[in-house]
Write a protein that holds these residues in place. Sequence first.
Motif, PDB file in Angstrom:
ATOM      1  N   LEU A  12     -11.749  24.229  32.872  1.00  0.00           N
ATOM      2  CA  LEU A  12     -11.411  25.141  33.192  1.00  0.00           C
ATOM      3  C   LEU A  12     -10.267  24.992  32.514  1.00  0.00           C
ATOM      4  N   ALA A  13      -9.456  23.624  31.571  1.00  0.00           N
ATOM      5  CA  ALA A  13      -7.753  24.482  31.608  1.00  0.00           C
ATOM      6  C   ALA A  13      -8.120  25.074  30.197  1.00  0.00           C
ATOM      7  N   VAL A  14      -9.567  25.392  29.441  1.00  0.00           N
ATOM      8  CA  VAL A  14      -9.054  26.303  28.679  1.00  0.00           C
ATOM      9  C   VAL A  14      -9.409  27.968  29.387  1.00  0.00           C
ATOM     10  N   ARG A  15      -9.607  28.184  30.596  1.00  0.00           N
ATOM     11  CA  ARG A  15      -9.304  29.558  31.171  1.00  0.00           C
ATOM     12  C   ARG A  15      -7.972  29.166  31.519  1.00  0.00           C
ATOM     13  N   ASN A  16      -7.646  28.359  31.445  1.00  0.00           N
ATOM     14  CA  ASN A  16      -5.094  28.644  31.489  1.00  0.00           C
ATOM     15  C   ASN A  16      -5.254  28.853  30.913  1.00  0.00           C
ATOM     16  N   GLY A  17      -5.369  28.438  29.328  1.00  0.00           N
ATOM     17  CA  GLY A  17      -4.631  28.459  27.862  1.00  0.00           C
ATOM     18  C   GLY A  17      -4.587  28.016  26.906  1.00  0.00           C
ATOM     19  N   ALA A  18      -5.512  26.625  27.650  1.00  0.00           N
ATOM     20  CA  ALA A  18      -5.586  25.597  26.740  1.00  0.00           C
ATOM     21  C   ALA A  18      -6.574  26.026  25.533  1.00  0.00           C
ATOM     22  N   PRO A  19      -6.815  24.988  24.759  1.00  0.00           N
ATOM     23  CA  PRO A  19      -7.320  25.223  23.222  1.00  0.00           C
ATOM     24  C   PRO A  19      -9.147  25.713  23.864  1.00  0.00           C
ATOM     25  N   PRO A  20      -9.506  25.673  22.951  1.00  0.00           N
ATOM     26  CA  PRO A  20     -10.946  25.521  23.129  1.00  0.00           C
ATOM     27  C   PRO A  20     -11.654  24.595  22.574  1.00  0.00           C
ATOM     28  N   VAL A  21     -12.129  23.616  23.393  1.00  0.00           N
ATOM     29  CA  VAL A  21     -12.852  22.255  23.464  1.00  0.00           C
ATOM     30  C   VAL A  21     -13.898  22.384  22.248  1.00  0.00           C
ATOM     31  N   GLU A  22     -14.386  21.362  21.638  1.00  0.00           N
ATOM     32  CA  GLU A  22     -15.118  21.087  20.309  1.00  0.00           C
ATOM     33  C   GLU A  22     -16.746  21.070  20.709  1.00  0.00           C
ATOM     34  N   ARG A  23     -17.082  20.045  22.138  1.00  0.00           N
ATOM     35  CA  ARG A  23     -17.921  19.981  21.767  1.00  0.00           C
ATOM     36  C   ARG A  23     -18.140  20.145  23.243  1.00  0.00           C
ATOM     37  N   ALA A  24     -19.724  19.916  23.977  1.00  0.00           N
ATOM     38  CA  ALA A  24     -20.239  19.503  25.815  1.00  0.00           C
ATOM     39  C   ALA A  24     -19.690  18.280  26.286  1.00  0.00           C
ATOM     40  N   PRO A  25     -19.597  17.978  27.391  1.00  0.00           N
ATOM     41  CA  PRO A  25     -18.618  17.376  27.674  1.00  0.00           C
ATOM     42  C   PRO A  25     -19.498  15.961  28.353  1.00  0.00           C
ATOM     43  N   THR A  26     -20.837  16.511  27.972  1.00  0.00           N
ATOM     44  CA  THR A  26     -22.266  15.148  28.415  1.00  0.00           C
ATOM     45  C   THR A  26     -23.282  15.897  27.937  1.00  0.00           C
ATOM     46  N   ASP A  27     -24.336  14.829  27.551  1.00  0.00           N
ATOM     47  CA  ASP A  27     -25.469  15.174  27.547  1.00  0.00           C
ATOM     48  C   ASP A  27     -26.502  15.310  27.915  1.00  0.00           C
ATOM     49  N   ASP A  28     -26.330  14.964  29.166  1.00  0.00           N
ATOM     50  CA  ASP A  28     -27.142  14.969  30.396  1.00  0.00           C
ATOM     51  C   ASP A  28     -26.667  16.087  31.215  1.00  0.00           C
ATOM     52  N   MET A  29     -28.619  17.078  31.439  1.00  0.00           N
ATOM     53  CA  MET A  29     -28.581  18.456  31.907  1.00  0.00           C
ATOM     54  C   MET A  29     -27.689  18.149  33.005  1.00  0.00           C
ATOM     55  N   ALA A  30     -28.495  16.852  33.772  1.00  0.00           N
ATOM     56  CA  ALA A  30     -28.766  17.010  35.587  1.00  0.00           C
ATOM     57  C   ALA A  30     -26.819  16.718  36.007  1.00  0.00           C
ATOM     58  N   LEU A  31     -26.460  15.886  34.628  1.00  0.00           N
ATOM     59  CA  LEU A  31     -24.605  15.963  34.691  1.00  0.00           C
ATOM     60  C   LEU A  31     -24.165  17.206  34.935  1.00  0.00           C
ATOM     61  N   ALA A  32     -24.645  18.191  33.357  1.00  0.00           N
ATOM     62  CA  ALA A  32     -24.008  19.143  33.441  1.00  0.00           C
ATOM     63  C   ALA A  32     -23.819  20.218  34.701  1.00  0.00           C
ATOM     64  N   TYR A  33     -25.006  20.094  35.883  1.00  0.00           N
ATOM     65  CA  TYR A  33     -25.457  20.937  36.325  1.00  0.00           C
ATOM     66  C   TYR A  33     -24.145  20.850  38.052  1.00  0.00           C
ATOM     67  N   ARG A  34     -23.559  19.408  37.652  1.00  0.00           N
ATOM     68  CA  ARG A  34     -23.261  18.806  38.876  1.00  0.00           C
ATOM     69  C   ARG A  34     -21.573  19.364  38.352  1.00  0.00           C
ATOM     70  N   VAL A  35     -21.318  19.012  36.657  1.00  0.00           N
ATOM     71  CA  VAL A  35     -20.158  19.639  36.260  1.00  0.00           C
ATOM     72  C   VAL A  35     -19.796  20.830  36.330  1.00  0.00           C
ATOM     73  N   GLN A  36     -20.914  22.533  36.822  1.00  0.00           N
ATOM     74  CA  GLN A  36     -20.739  23.413  36.588  1.00  0.00           C
ATOM     75  C   GLN A  36     -20.388  23.186  37.914  1.00  0.00           C
ATOM     76  N   ALA A  37     -20.713  22.723  38.761  1.00  0.00           N
ATOM     77  CA  ALA A  37     -20.235  23.067  39.992  1.00  0.00           C
ATOM     78  C   ALA A  37     -19.238  23.199  41.050  1.00  0.00           C
ATOM     79  N   PHE A  38     -18.657  22.214  40.143  1.00  0.00           N
ATOM     80  CA  PHE A  38     -17.020  22.124  40.077  1.00  0.00           C
ATOM     81  C   PHE A  38     -16.281  22.921  39.377  1.00  0.00           C
ATOM     82  N   HIS A  39     -17.009  23.536  38.275  1.00  0.00           N
ATOM     83  CA  HIS A  39     -16.615  24.083  37.813  1.00  0.00           C
ATOM     84  C   HIS A  39     -16.750  25.441  38.343  1.00  0.00           C
ATOM     85  N   SER A  40     -17.624  25.898  38.996  1.00  0.00           N
ATOM     86  CA  SER A  40     -17.215  26.968  39.929  1.00  0.00           C
ATOM     87  C   SER A  40     -16.616  27.027  41.233  1.00  0.00           C
TER      88      SER A  40
END
Length: 257
Positions: free
Chosen positions: A13-41
């Motif tokens: 979300l910080a990138v959406r607000n002007g922070a530099p883009p990130v280099e890598r995924a915040p997790t390598d676990d797909m189930a956790l990634a969908y939980r991240v997406q839920a907070f992101h959304s």
Amino acid sequence: MTSNPEVMAASLLAVRNGAPPVERAPTDDMALAYRVQAFHSAALEGPAIGYKIGCTNPAVQKTLGIDEPFFGRMHARTTFESPLELPASAFRMRVVEPEYAFRMAEDLPAAAAPYDPAAVSAAIAAVIPGIEIVDSRYRDWKSPSVGAVGLVADNGVHGAWVRGREFAWPTDHDLLDTPVVLYRGDEVMAEGDGRAVLGDPINALTWLANVLTQQGLSLKAGDFVTTGTCTTVYMAEAGDVVRADFGGLGEIRFSFT
């Protein structure tokens, strides 16, 4: 690396607000990634109106090392009616994808899953031509350090949806064989049809209906779902006038100013 999905979402979300883009995924676990997406959304301004489906092309799945699509959420604040002008600066990248979308007429509750294409088709209210604009919070969204897991966490790399008018479902329009043509101005950039979307956009919608129930979610009456690109994608530039011709369903047009 933190395992807190809310903290992981904050970095994107910080990138959406002007922070530099990130280099890598915040997790390598797909189930956790969908939980991240839920907070992101949930943190994005405005209500979610439905879902986008990505990676419906088998060749792209192979590139990302996955064997099925993924989904993200769509929002009212990033949904627009064709035709219009969009500021190019609002997007880090401008990948345009012509896609068939649907509006649901009925709930598809988890208790009735699994669903087949006939049941899903019977729950549709309307088909809608549109273009998804894919955008990313990563420096290089195709990097191996991002992968499909990273794209899921980044709300399915959804940027915006430009939609046309609705047509009642079922329709006489042939989603499978009617050419879908993507233009930059008057120059053809890509051509395809609904067969590019898991063989049929209804197949993609059926996949989503079933995978949502596995995550404690479900499609609801009124949800919009855009089902994946009918053509190869085009990376648009500032100044481009983009349009997609869906034959009998009309044309989607916008420009990046």
